[in-house]
Every structure is written in C-alpha cells, then in structure tokens.
Write an enzyme that holds these catalytic residues in place. Structure first.
Site, PDB file in Angstrom:
ATOM      1  N   ARG A 157       0.807  -1.216   0.000  1.00 15.23           N
ATOM      2  CA  ARG A 157       0.000   0.000   0.000  1.00 15.23           C
ATOM      3  C   ARG A 157       0.840   1.266   0.000  1.00 15.23           C
ATOM      4  O   ARG A 157       0.473   2.275  -0.603  1.00 15.23           O
ATOM      5  CB  ARG A 157      -0.874  -0.012   1.265  1.00 15.23           C
ATOM      6  CG  ARG A 157      -1.670   1.219   1.516  1.00 15.23           C
ATOM      7  CD  ARG A 157      -2.755   1.418   0.501  1.00 15.23           C
ATOM      8  NE  ARG A 157      -3.664   0.294   0.459  1.00 15.23           N
ATOM      9  CZ  ARG A 157      -4.822   0.312  -0.200  1.00 15.23           C
ATOM     10  NH1 ARG A 157      -5.205   1.376  -0.877  1.00 15.23           N
ATOM     11  NH2 ARG A 157      -5.603  -0.759  -0.214  1.00 15.23           N
ATOM     12  N   ARG A 395      -5.486  -3.640   4.584  1.00 10.93           N
ATOM     13  CA  ARG A 395      -5.354  -2.497   3.667  1.00 10.93           C
ATOM     14  C   ARG A 395      -3.882  -2.197   3.409  1.00 10.93           C
ATOM     15  O   ARG A 395      -3.468  -1.961   2.277  1.00 10.93           O
ATOM     16  CB  ARG A 395      -6.069  -1.249   4.206  1.00 10.93           C
ATOM     17  CG  ARG A 395      -6.081  -0.137   3.144  1.00 10.93           C
ATOM     18  CD  ARG A 395      -6.747   1.138   3.603  1.00 10.93           C
ATOM     19  NE  ARG A 395      -6.932   2.080   2.519  1.00 10.93           N
ATOM     20  CZ  ARG A 395      -6.029   2.964   2.100  1.00 10.93           C
ATOM     21  NH1 ARG A 395      -4.835   3.006   2.652  1.00 10.93           N
ATOM     22  NH2 ARG A 395      -6.298   3.783   1.112  1.00 10.93           N
ATOM     23  N   CYS A 396      -3.078  -2.216   4.477  1.00  9.81           N
ATOM     24  CA  CYS A 396      -1.643  -1.944   4.294  1.00  9.81           C
ATOM     25  C   CYS A 396      -0.989  -2.946   3.349  1.00  9.81           C
ATOM     26  O   CYS A 396      -0.042  -2.611   2.654  1.00  9.81           O
ATOM     27  CB  CYS A 396      -0.895  -2.061   5.616  1.00  9.81           C
ATOM     28  SG  CYS A 396      -1.433  -0.972   6.911  1.00  9.81           S
ATOM     29  N   MET A 397      -1.490  -4.193   3.347  1.00 10.59           N
ATOM     30  CA  MET A 397      -0.824  -5.242   2.575  1.00 10.59           C
ATOM     31  C   MET A 397      -1.329  -5.330   1.137  1.00 10.59           C
ATOM     32  O   MET A 397      -1.109  -6.352   0.477  1.00 10.59           O
ATOM     33  CB  MET A 397      -1.037  -6.608   3.255  1.00 10.59           C
ATOM     34  CG  MET A 397      -0.330  -6.743   4.597  1.00 10.59           C
ATOM     35  SD  MET A 397      -0.368  -8.424   5.218  1.00 10.59           S
ATOM     36  CE  MET A 397      -2.102  -8.659   5.566  1.00 10.59           C
TER      37      MET A 397
END
Ligand SMILES: NC(=O)NCCC[C@H](N)C(=O)O
Length: 406
Positions: A157, A395-397
C-alpha cells in the site's frame, strides 16, 4: 478509460498487487527488527501461509492478484530495466566502485527469479560467494548486509498508490523503506502490463532526493467524488501533500484534497491504521482521532494547478461535504478503552474493502469485528498472528490498481 484506475476506496476491487513475504523475513532477527520497522521476528512459513489465505480470500471475491516478486522478475527480463535497477540498487556510492562492480557481476550471473529474491530480500556477506579485492569484504562481519532486506515490501500500500487515473511513486520517510520505491519505478516504467499504458505518474517518478516532500500510501484514501483524504502522520508531510495535490489538480484528477494533522507516533503511523472507508457512507475510525480539535484543511483545485488552502472546521464534516452526504456512519474500534487500544494496534481499523460493505480484516480483532457485523458490514476474516507483527493489516498489505468508483 484505462483499466489502471482506482476510483474509490469501496467500489468493486478488481486488481490488486500483493507481496508474499519471503527471503526478507528470513533476514529479520532480534538484532535488526526495530531498524527494519517490525515489532518482532516472524515464523516465516506461517507468515507465508497467512498471506496465501489473504490472497485466496481476494481471489474468491473475483479480485485478480498480482504478486510483486513476479512483476519484478518479469521486469528484469527487460535489459534496460535490469541495468537501471542494478545501477540504482547496487550503486557505486553505496558499495564503493570496486565492490559495486563485483556484486553486480555476481548478480548478473543469476536468473532473474533469483535476482528478484535478492533485490527484495537482501544479500549478506555470507551469501556472497565470490572474492572481492575491495576493502569492503574484508571490513565487514559475515552477517552484515551488502544489500539490505526490504521486509516492508509486504505493505504494498505504502510504496506506490493509485489515485483515480494515476499513481504516486512515493518518496518514503524511513530509510528502511526508501529503496522499495525504485522497484515500483522500474515495474511501472518497464513491465509490459504498465509500459506504454495510459496513466499519470503524479509524484516520485525519478530516483532523486525529494527532501521533505514525503508521502506514504497508507496515508492516502481515495474517498471518491473527486476527493482524496490524506493523513499527515508519522510519515507523510504537508510538503508531500501539497506536491501530490498540485499534481492531482494539474492533471485534472481531483477536485479537493482533505488533509488531517494526525498524532506523530507509531500506532498512528499512517491514516489507514486509524481510519478506513468501508461503505459509501461508512468509515471505521479509532476514537482517539475523532477529536474536534484535530487540525484539518481543504486543498481546493482552482484550475491550472493552483491550490486554495482553507482550514476546515472538522475533518468528518469536510468528508460529508466532499461526498455530498448528510451524515457519515462512523464505526469505532470495539471493546472498552483497553480493548480498543489493543485492537487498533493490531489493525482492527485497517480493513480492505472489497466492495461496498464487504471488508477483509484480521480474525483476532473480535470486539471490532463484532461491531462491524452488527452495523451490517461483512467481515471476511484472515489470520494475522504473524503478519500483524509488521504492524499492518489487510489495507496496508494491498495496492489496488483497478477499482470501480462510487
Ligand atoms: N499503511 C500502513 O500502515 N502500513 C504498515 C506499514 C508497517 C511497516 N512496518 C512500517 O513501519 O512502515
């Protein structure tokens, strides 16, 4: 319209880039994990299995999953890309003239698959099989790194982020992540999926010093309706937000950027660790950032790249206005204050929306997931005992590269 387009945070997700953790996690040890921005060492096999479940959950929802390692290995097939990557990632000022030459000669003897593993996962002096006449080899310990591992590539992300019809190649704040962006620069410039396609690069296309203009994708939410919400967090700076906003406006891609001044600490390292968009009118928010005194601004497109900056009264009102909604539906982190603080730390607010009202999140955040459920949000649970130790959730990944608008 080009298929390389991200029209919102919540519209049907179609294509996403992930990175299955691999070699870099083997190089993560108790003596280096803090410098490498992790909170522990990981069980590598288990982390890989957890990631496979994440990827499969996305595929089961009809989302095409691209893997960073494959994209990089395929990019290395292009001679110009390979030469550029070897020169920038294994540079003479980093390693010294002689040693850089010797390391590059070794890397050129490998397959592109192996080379991608090393660029992403690092190379220690033990792993380097050749003798070099440089001082470097003699002066280093066997476990020192010639090429530092990049375990935070797991968080695709942040390094690059697609906003409407273009991508920002992000100047990263932390030294441990700065080399990541060159891999994305090469992929977007030379990989056949992207080369020659119709998309804009807003920021960071060149490998150079961006000084204080830092942006990380976890801070950038494409909330739709021509608006973008950006957190000025531990990482993203006002200078970075202005540079991104100017570029978005010059290219006619956004009407407005809402910028929030977030607390500057690790639990709030990016906006998406405290706030994500789950349905057209629904956001998940950590209560500690819902304070009315949190400064926020509206950067408005005045045409020709000109930006008008207006202080906003309250960022949630600014979002309602931008989305033309009478009132947002806010779901806060679950449990009592202790449970909420623990679950936020374990990325309860950091969910990936697959389509309106359907999100992927860590199964361990039971109090928050229960609240989502009661509010009519479907949570597709994934395990995160190992992955969560890098301090990032679904979400970060993930780096969406194709998603429908609102
Ligand atoms: N968007 C995000 O919050 N990404 C998580 C990044 C975690 C990573 N260990 C970092 O410190 O950069």
């Amino acid at each position: 319209m080009s298929q390389l387009y991200v029209g919102s945070e919540v519209g049907q997700l179609k294509r996403v880039m992930l990175h299955r953790p691999e070699r870099a996690l083997n190089h993560l040890t108790p003596s280096n994990y803090k410098d490498l921005l992790f909170d522990d060492v990981l069980a590598v096999e288990r982390a890989g299995e957890e990631h496979d479940q994440f990827a499969q959950t996305l595929r089961d929802q009809g989302v095409e999953v691209l893997l960073l390692h494959d994209l990089l290995a395929q990019t290395l097939e292009v001679p110009e890309a390979k030469a550029w990557l070897l020169n920038t990632q294994v540079g003479e000022y980093r390693l010294g003239y002689q040693f850089a030459h010797d390391v590059r000669s070794y890397l050129k003897s490998l397959s592109n698959e192996e080379l991608a593993h090393i660029l992403l996962g690092g190379l220690s002096y033990i792993d380097f099989p050749n003798h070099s006449a440089s001082m470097m080899q003699a002066m280093h310990e066997r476990m020192d790194f010639i090429i530092d591992p990049l375990p935070n590539h797991l968080f695709t992300r942040d390094t690059s982020c697609w906003v409407y019809g273009g991508v920002s190649l992000n100047p990263m704040a932390m030294p441990a992540r700065q080399r990541e962006t060159n891999h994305l620069r090469a992929i977007y410039r030379w990989h056949p999926l992207f080369a020659g396609q119709d998309f804009i690069t807003y920021l960071g296309d060149e490998h150079r010093d961006y000084d204080n203009a830092m942006v990380e994708g976890g801070d950038v939410l494409v909330i739709g309706n021509g608006a973008v919400l950006v957190g000025m967090s531990e990482r993203t700076t006002p200078q970075g937000v202005e540079a991104l906003a100017r570029s978005l406006f010059t290219h006619g891609q956004a009407k407005e950027v809402i910028a929030i001044n977030l607390p500057k600490h690790r639990s709030c390292m990016h906006l998406d660790t405290v706030m994500t968009h789950m349905d057209i009118d629904t956001f998940s928010v950590y209560p500690q950032v819902m304070r009315k005194d949190l400064q926020s601004w509206r950067l408005i497109n005045k045409g020709n790249g000109d930006v008008e900056v207006k202080e906003a009264d309250y960022f949630l009102h600014a979002i309602e206005k931008a989305l033309e909604l009478p009132q947002l539906n806010i779901i806060t982190t679950g449990g009592d204050s202790f449970e909420a603080e623990r679950e936020q730390w374990n990325d309860a607010n950091n969910v990936l929306t697959v389509r309106p009202g359907v999100v992927i999140g860590y199964e361990g955040n039971v109090y928050t997931n229960e609240k989502y459920d009661k509010a009519g949000i479907t949570v597709l649970p994934i395990p995160g005992d190992q992955l969560g130790r890098g301090r990032g959730g679904a979400r970060c990944m993930s780096c969406p590269i194709e998603r429908e608008g609102l």
